[in-house]
Structure formats: C-alpha cells, structure tokens
Write an enzyme that holds these catalytic residues in place. Structure first.
Site, PDB file in Angstrom:
ATOM      1  CD  GLU A 255      -2.827  -1.352   2.321  1.00  0.00           C
ATOM      2  OE1 GLU A 255      -2.821  -0.472   3.200  1.00  0.00           O
ATOM      3  OE2 GLU A 255      -3.551  -2.354   2.376  1.00  0.00           O
ATOM      4  CB  CYS A 289      -2.011   6.909   1.874  1.00  0.00           C
ATOM      5  SG  CYS A 289      -3.305   5.855   2.546  1.00  0.00           S
TER       6      CYS A 289
HETATM    7  P1  NAD Z   1       8.440   5.120   4.319  1.00  0.00           P
HETATM    8  O1  NAD Z   1       8.380   4.342   3.057  1.00  0.00           O
HETATM    9  O2  NAD Z   1       9.500   6.149   4.463  1.00  0.00           O
HETATM   10  O3  NAD Z   1       8.654   4.146   5.562  1.00  0.00           O
HETATM   11  C1  NAD Z   1       7.754   3.115   5.858  1.00  0.00           C
HETATM   12  C2  NAD Z   1       8.475   2.022   6.608  1.00  0.00           C
HETATM   13  O4  NAD Z   1       9.447   1.409   5.767  1.00  0.00           O
HETATM   14  C3  NAD Z   1       9.225   2.498   7.848  1.00  0.00           C
HETATM   15  O5  NAD Z   1       9.064   1.549   8.870  1.00  0.00           O
HETATM   16  C4  NAD Z   1      10.670   2.526   7.361  1.00  0.00           C
HETATM   17  O6  NAD Z   1      11.625   2.379   8.392  1.00  0.00           O
HETATM   18  C5  NAD Z   1      10.693   1.329   6.431  1.00  0.00           C
HETATM   19  N1  NAD Z   1      11.730   1.341   5.411  1.00  0.00           N
HETATM   20  C6  NAD Z   1      12.242   2.417   4.754  1.00  0.00           C
HETATM   21  N2  NAD Z   1      13.165   2.007   3.854  1.00  0.00           N
HETATM   22  C7  NAD Z   1      13.244   0.651   3.941  1.00  0.00           C
HETATM   23  C8  NAD Z   1      14.000  -0.343   3.272  1.00  0.00           C
HETATM   24  N3  NAD Z   1      14.876  -0.026   2.308  1.00  0.00           N
HETATM   25  N4  NAD Z   1      13.823  -1.631   3.617  1.00  0.00           N
HETATM   26  C9  NAD Z   1      12.928  -1.972   4.566  1.00  0.00           C
HETATM   27  N5  NAD Z   1      12.180  -1.064   5.249  1.00  0.00           N
HETATM   28  C10 NAD Z   1      12.327   0.229   4.931  1.00  0.00           C
HETATM   29  O7  NAD Z   1       6.984   5.719   4.523  1.00  0.00           O
HETATM   30  P2  NAD Z   1       6.488   6.727   5.659  1.00  0.00           P
HETATM   31  O8  NAD Z   1       7.155   8.041   5.407  1.00  0.00           O
HETATM   32  O9  NAD Z   1       6.638   6.070   6.970  1.00  0.00           O
HETATM   33  O10 NAD Z   1       4.913   6.844   5.342  1.00  0.00           O
HETATM   34  C11 NAD Z   1       4.374   7.768   4.469  1.00  0.00           C
HETATM   35  C12 NAD Z   1       4.124   7.144   3.109  1.00  0.00           C
HETATM   36  O11 NAD Z   1       3.279   6.018   3.261  1.00  0.00           O
HETATM   37  C13 NAD Z   1       3.402   8.047   2.132  1.00  0.00           C
HETATM   38  O12 NAD Z   1       3.965   7.898   0.869  1.00  0.00           O
HETATM   39  C14 NAD Z   1       1.970   7.507   2.134  1.00  0.00           C
HETATM   40  O13 NAD Z   1       1.223   7.775   0.974  1.00  0.00           O
HETATM   41  C15 NAD Z   1       2.220   6.058   2.299  1.00  0.00           C
HETATM   42  N6  NAD Z   1       1.029   5.378   2.830  1.00  0.00           N
HETATM   43  C16 NAD Z   1       0.263   4.628   1.988  1.00  0.00           C
HETATM   44  C17 NAD Z   1      -0.906   4.004   2.461  1.00  0.00           C
HETATM   45  C18 NAD Z   1      -1.804   3.208   1.560  1.00  0.00           C
HETATM   46  O14 NAD Z   1      -2.718   2.571   2.077  1.00  0.00           O
HETATM   47  N7  NAD Z   1      -1.614   3.216   0.265  1.00  0.00           N
HETATM   48  C19 NAD Z   1      -1.256   4.154   3.790  1.00  0.00           C
HETATM   49  C20 NAD Z   1      -0.452   4.944   4.618  1.00  0.00           C
HETATM   50  C21 NAD Z   1       0.700   5.536   4.121  1.00  0.00           C
HETATM   51  O1  6OD Z   2      -8.529   2.186   6.277  1.00  0.00           O
HETATM   52  C1  6OD Z   2      -7.613   1.429   5.953  1.00  0.00           C
HETATM   53  O2  6OD Z   2      -7.708   0.190   6.016  1.00  0.00           O
HETATM   54  C2  6OD Z   2      -6.342   1.991   5.487  1.00  0.00           C
HETATM   55  N1  6OD Z   2      -5.408   1.121   5.074  1.00  0.00           N
HETATM   56  C3  6OD Z   2      -6.173   3.327   5.506  1.00  0.00           C
HETATM   57  C4  6OD Z   2      -5.013   3.980   5.056  1.00  0.00           C
HETATM   58  C5  6OD Z   2      -4.780   5.250   5.406  1.00  0.00           C
HETATM   59  C6  6OD Z   2      -3.623   5.916   4.924  1.00  0.00           C
HETATM   60  O3  6OD Z   2      -3.093   6.840   5.463  1.00  0.00           O
END
Ligand code: NAD
Ligand code: 6OD
Length: 487
Positions: A255, A289
C-alpha cells in the site's frame, strides 16, 4: 527517567543493556519522549527464528475457532486499555485526541475482529470432474498460512495500519515480525503487552525497532526465513523492498503513495462537499495516503468553494493533542516538516496564488520546538507543476476549476499514482460513470475514508500491489492448495 523501547521477541521485551539507542521526539514540542533500541541483524534473526518456531507450536495446533476467539480477546483487551493506546498514539504522532478516539484506535480493535470472523466464514472452492472410467474425481482447495510475515509499517496512522496487516496475518495462522516506523514505536510495544496478557503463544507476534535502509527494516525484508512481506509506505521504499523480496521469490503486498483527486461538481450538496474536502485534505495534518492534494471544482462554484474552504481552514485550532479544544496537530518530524515547507516554497516559485497559509504558524513558547506548519491552499498552478504532480503528504491542496466531465477525468488520471478519489455530486449516474473511468483502487462518492473492512482496499498504478480487506486479505496471507480425490 526517559522510557526505553526495546524489541519484543518470543513473548519478551528484550534488555536495553548494550543496545544502540536513538531518540523519539514529540512532534508537538520536540522533547525526547522515549529512547528506542535499534535492532541489529542478530536480533532480527532471533525474532524471525522465534516466529518460525511458533509456526510449529501451539499456534499451529489451534482450530480456526480457537484462533478467532483469541483475536477477539486481543480486540477486547485493546478496548479495555483504550486510554493507554490513545495516549501512546497521541505521544507518537501529536494528533488531536478526537482523531485517536474516533478514528485510529477503534480501528485497531476492529481490524482483529473482522478478520477473525472472515476466516471462520469464507469457504474454499471445490470442483467435481469427469474421468474416462466414469467414476469421476473431486477437487477441493484448502488454505494454509503462508508462514512468517514481515510487516513493515509507516508513521502516519501507526496503530490502524499495523493492525490492518496483523489482523488477517494472524487470523490466517501466520506468525509475524513487525517493524514499526522509527517515528512511531509506542503502540506496537503496547500491543506486545496485550498479546502476552491474552496468552497469544510466544513467538507469534514479534516487534523489532529501527530504521529502514541498512538497518532493521532491511534486515527483515532481506531475511531468507521471512516468507512474505506486507508493506505500507512510500512508493520509493516499495521499490527497494520489492528488490529484496525478489531474492527467494517472496510474495509482497504493497500500500503505497498517492496524489489523489477530489472532484466537486456544481450540483453537489455544497456544505457536505466543503466538509468532505476539508477532511480529505487536512485530517491528520494531511498525512493520510487517501488525502486529496489535488482538488478540482466545477467552474460555476469555484470561487464560492475556495472561500468556504479557506474559512474552514483558518478556523483550525492548533494545540496539544490532549487539549480537547485542539483540532489540528503538527507534522510527524522536523525532517518531514522541512520537506513540506520545501513544497510550500516551490509552490510560490512555480507561480501559485497562496489562498491561505504557506508558512509556519506563530506558536506559543512551549510549542515552538514542534513540527508545526500552516494548513495551506493554493490556486493558479499549471497542471505540470511539481506541487500538483508529486505527493507532499502535508496539510495542503491545490484548487483548480474544470468545465466538463471528460476534462476532469483526464486531469484526475494524469498522474503516476492511482490510490483513491472522492467525487461530490447529486448526479449519481454521472458519479457511477466516473467511478468506472478514474484509474484508482478506491472511489468514494459523496464520502471520504468511509470504510467497510470487507471491501477490497489498495492502489492502482504506482499506489500499490494487491488488495487487502475481507476475503481479499486471505489471498495474500494464505496459500491455497488443491487436493484431488479420485472417486
Ligand atoms: P516510508 O516508506 O519512508 O517508511 C515506511 C516504513 O518502511 C518504515 O518503517 C521505514 O523504516 C521502512 N523502510 C524504509 N526504507 C526501507 C528499506 N529499504 N527496507 C525496509 N524497510 C524500509 O513511509 P512513511 O514516510 O513512513 O509513510 C508515508 C508514506 O506512506 C506516504 O507515501 C503515504 O502515501 C504512504 N502510505 C500509503 C498508504 C496506503 O494505504 N496506500 C497508507 C499509509 C501511508
Ligand atoms: O482504512 C484502511 O484500512 C487503510 N489502510 C487506511 C489507510 C490510510 C492511509 O493513510
């Protein structure tokens, strides 16, 4: 004394002696609120081995009914310790208490309950086939846990997003090694206490803390005994994890990021649309997100809509999360604040009109060390401006007028991401038509972030791989095997 958060492995919190510690700072005022022990490779290895051993222990001998009852007990214990979870998540993220109590923490308990119920009620397929001897054969499918699941979590809704993966992973009989974000370790640790209290067998739920690249996250995703990886976070990180998962051909569920379009037609219920877009752009200080950083408004109501949204944005109440009057919190970290403020500057450089915000609020002395930024609205940017194309993940949106359905569909689809959209109109035939045409995993019509946990959730294009939710989660967290019986 500052609290130290250590890994939770095989049912025990690990000793802090000798650990490499890093600071967890409050987003609200910058104070150090905890020190976190970074799990080195050897500790990740112990966590994975504990999870592997647990796959063959009491956990594997439980009936589906018993496992589901245990997950209901986990949910009940989360509810009993509701205030502790709210306090931990507020400390980690700085977001207002009402967001925690109404949205993020209740979903933790719900995530365990829903998947406990799904696994009890989902049938597997069977096919009766003809054979040349006329006696036939019967095929039936069985589902088996995939094994040890690596769960890599982000910081923006830590408990909701972690349990959204844990619920189905555990309900299907897997064991897990969770790596919370380095910014938000508290609720994962608290959940360790819950698992121990409820009697979830040792080694089923393991948590290792640390950073991503060349640290704990990478040690989890590259570990050959981790059978599959579920990840929520940035698209760039997803690419790195997919490369790691290619070794050993491990399955992934991703995600990822979004740059979602909010679309408001002139016939929409105006107040509901303003409220909806306000929430979708500014809830959680824009760190969702599913948030709408691109908002398209039909031309006849463009100015009225802009002014109404501006008025709502200017009425937010900055403050400490535990103060019930606060409606708006800080960003997660100074690093993320620098990124968002960089986009605020870039918007001006790219020719935006700043409708409101665009900078740093003047906070009282005790909050000056926090990661505060003003909620911001822009107009006037070109469609190819980086601020309109790239995910900022902050409390901001760009408003642009549109004149026709075809035009707004093309605008919405003109992006590498495809996570979600929210469409506001009373013309439901048009809304259904648009839902077919917009390239996203989730479309809301006259709503936003309204979640039925049985539905498929995930992103198109660069917003993700796979779908989770209800039976869709079972596709990832189990392996389906066929049994063929000659009759
Ligand atoms: P991030 O990708 O920087 O980090 C997420 C996790 O991955 C952290 O625990 C981090 O330590 C780990 N990580 C980073 N690099 C890694 C690697 N090379 N190997 C293994 N683990 C690694 O994301 P963030 O800044 O914590 O979160 C924000 C992002 O998440 C935004 O882009 C947002 O859109 C996305 N997001 C998406 C959804 C969805 O449902 N699509 C939901 C929530 C957040
Ligand atoms: O509602 C959910 O199950 C879900 N994955 C939400 C994601 C939110 C992102 O910031």
């Amino acid at each position: 004394m500052t609290r130290i958060i250590t890994s939770f492995i095989d049912g025990e919190f690990q000793p802090a002696e000798g650990a490499r510690l890093f600071d967890k700072r409050s987003p609200v005022d910058g104070r150090v609120i905890a020190r976190i022990a970074e799990a080195p490779q050897a500790e990740v290895d112990r966590a994975v081995r504990a999870a592997r051993a647990a796959l063959r222990g009491d956990w594997s001998r439980m009936t589906v009914e018993q496992r589901a009852a245990m997950l209901h007990a986990v949910a009940d214990e989360i509810t009993r310790r509701f205030d502790d979870f709210v306090a931990a998540e507020m400390a980690d993220t700085g977001q207002p208490s009402h967001v925690m109590t109404h949205v993020f923490i209740p979903r933790g308990a719900a995530n365990f309950k829903i998947f406990a119920d799904v696994v009890k009620n989902v049938p597997t397929e069977s096919f009766r086939m003809d054979t040349p001897d006329g006696r036939g054969a019967l095929n039936y499918a069985i589902r088996k846990p995939k094994g040890v699941i690596g769960v890599i979590c982000p910081w923006n809704a830590p408990f909701l997003l972690m349990t959204w993966k844990l619920g189905p992973a555990l309900a299907c009989g897997n064991t897990v090694v969770v790596k919370p974000s380095e910014e938000t370790p508290l609720t994962a640790a608290l959940l360790g206490e819950v698992m121990a209290k409820v009697g979830v067998p040792k080694g089923v739920y393991n948590v290792v803390n640390g950073f991503g690249p060349k640290s704990t996250g990478e040690f989890v995703t590259t570990h050959p005994q981790v059978d599959a990886i579920t990840f929520t976070g940035e698209t760039r990180t997803g690419t790195a994890i997919m490369k790691a998962a290619a070794e050993g051909l491990r399955d992934v569920s991703f995600e990822l990021g979004g740059k979602n379009a909010g679309i408001v037609f002139a016939d929409a219920d105006f107040d509901a649309a303003v409220d909806g877009i306000f929430r979708s752009a500014f809830l959680n200080t824009g760190q969702v997100c599913l948030g709408t950083e691109r908002v398209y408004v039909e031309r006849p109501i463009f100015e009225r809509f802009r002014d109404a949204l501006k008025a709502k944005v200017e009425a937010v109440k900055y403050g400490r999360p535990e103060d019930h009057a606060s409606t708006y919190g800080p960003l997660i970290s100074q690093e993320h604040r620098d990124k968002v403020l960089g986009y605020y500057q870039r918007a001006v450089d790219e020719g935006a009109t700043v409708v409101t915000g665009g900078g740093v609020p003047d906070m009282p002395a005790d909050l000056k060390g926090g990661c505060w930024v003003q909620p911001t609205i822009w107009t006037g940017l070109k469609d190819d401006a980086s601020v309109v194309r790239e995910e900022i993940f902050g409390p901001c949106c760009h408003l642009r007028p549109f004149d026709s359905e075809d035009e707004v569909v093309a605008l919405a689809n003109d992006n590498v991401y495809g996570l979600s959209t929210t469409i506001w109109t009373q013309h439901l035939a048009r809304a259904h038509r648009m839902a077919e045409r917009i390239e996203v995993g989730i479309t809301w019509i006259n709503a936003w972030f309204l979640r039925d946990l049985r539905t498929p959730f995930g992103g198109s294009k660069q917003s993700g791989i796979g779908r989770e939710g209800g039976v869709h989660s079972l596709e990832f967290y189990t392996e389906t095997r066929n049994v063929c019986v000659k009759l």
